[in-house]
Design an enzyme around this catalytic site. Structure first.
Site, PDB file in Angstrom:
ATOM      1  N   MET A 165       0.845  -1.195   0.000  1.00 13.36           N
ATOM      2  CA  MET A 165       0.000   0.000   0.000  1.00 13.36           C
ATOM      3  C   MET A 165       0.880   1.244   0.000  1.00 13.36           C
ATOM      4  SD  MET A 165      -2.851  -1.114   2.836  1.00 13.36           S
ATOM      5  CE  MET A 165      -1.652  -1.875   3.917  1.00 13.36           C
TER       6      MET A 165
ATOM      7  N   VAL B 278       1.957  -5.396   8.053  1.00 11.76           N
ATOM      8  CA  VAL B 278       3.372  -5.061   8.196  1.00 11.76           C
ATOM      9  C   VAL B 278       3.556  -3.551   8.081  1.00 11.76           C
ATOM     10  CG1 VAL B 278       5.707  -5.465   7.339  1.00 11.76           C
ATOM     11  CG2 VAL B 278       3.983  -7.272   7.139  1.00 11.76           C
TER      12      VAL B 278
ATOM     13  N   GLY C 268       1.767   4.103   4.731  1.00 10.13           N
ATOM     14  CA  GLY C 268       2.618   3.239   3.929  1.00 10.13           C
ATOM     15  C   GLY C 268       2.905   1.904   4.572  1.00 10.13           C
ATOM     16  N   SER C 269       2.557   0.802   3.929  1.00  9.11           N
ATOM     17  CA  SER C 269       2.653  -0.488   4.579  1.00  9.11           C
ATOM     18  C   SER C 269       2.330  -1.610   3.596  1.00  9.11           C
ATOM     19  CB  SER C 269       1.685  -0.531   5.762  1.00  9.11           C
ATOM     20  OG  SER C 269       0.454   0.075   5.390  1.00  9.11           O
ATOM     21  N   ARG C 270       2.187  -2.850   4.130  1.00  7.89           N
ATOM     22  CA  ARG C 270       1.800  -3.973   3.286  1.00  7.89           C
ATOM     23  C   ARG C 270       1.009  -4.978   4.110  1.00  7.89           C
ATOM     24  NH1 ARG C 270       7.131  -7.138   1.457  1.00  7.89           N
ATOM     25  NH2 ARG C 270       5.851  -9.004   1.326  1.00  7.89           N
TER      26      ARG C 270
END
Length: 217
Positions: free
Chosen positions: A97, A155, A185-187
């Site tokens: 993301m 994450v 901001g991440s996943r």
């Protein structure tokens, strides 16, 4: 535009800071400079507001389907060993993301939460493979009515400093129900049984609650 509840405190703090900053600039530099900084501040604040947007969208509800737990881009599809809980080989599908994506996370299947843990860690860039095991993260295991288990991992990234997860062990959850939120901001990683059918490709953009990642057997 609807704002997600996880953004209320952040937006309030940012607003107070920007108002104080521009008030200080006004007294020190005058109205002309303040006009410029006010415009820049308003643009910055709009970007923050946009980050915490909570769009209204219908969820795909279908037995056996694995729906996207997040908006973003598929950056990993590979066979790995999941050694925290499942202790077996799995298919890992990871969605990255960016700061422009909606950052709400959703449960990809219906079932019962069998395991939940929050892990403190580093804040490497979320697109790096090591971020799945070394960054700040949460791990959620969901078991469906057939006894099949999948693992979902939020994450944190280089900018993401807070992960919110609503999962509770032994709680029944619905497909498409909100699982949590990751800031800036991440996943999200999915660990699926090896016999799962994957319907997405690398670099494909997916929409949370609406794109079907694949199917469980």
């Amino acid at each position: 535009m609807t704002i997600h509840k996880e953004g209320y405190s952040t937006l309030f703090v940012v607003l107070i800071v920007l108002l104080g900053l521009n008030a200080g600039i006004y007294f020190l530099a005058g109205i002309e400079i303040t006009n410029i900084t006010t415009f820049v501040s308003a643009l910055f604040y709009f970007l923050i507001v946009n980050f915490f947007r909570s769009p209204k969208r219908d969820a795909i509800i279908q037995d056996g389907a694995i729906i996207a737990p997040a908006d973003g881009k598929v950056v990993t599809i590979e066979e790995v060993v999941e050694d925290e809980y499942l202790k077996t080989k799995c298919l890992q599908v990871s969605i990255f993301m960016s700061v422009t994506n909606v950052h709400i996370n959703w449960f990809p299947i219906k079932g019962v939460v069998k395991y939940f843990r929050h892990h403190s860690g580093r804040f490497m860039a979320a697109y790096l493979p090591k971020s799945s095991t070394e960054n700040e993260r949460t791990t959620v295991v969901i078991e469906n009515h057939k006894g099949t288990q999948i693992l979902v991992r939020q994450v944190a990234g280089a900018m993401a400093r807070r992960i919110v997860c609503y999962a509770e062990e032994e709680k029944a959850i619905s497909q498409g129900e909100q699982m949590g939120f990751i800031k800036f901001g991440s996943r999200v990683d999915l660990y699926l049984p090896l016999d799962s059918r994957i319907d997405v490709q690398l670099e494909q953009k997916v929409t949370g609650r609406q794109t079907i990642i694949g199917w469980l057997k």
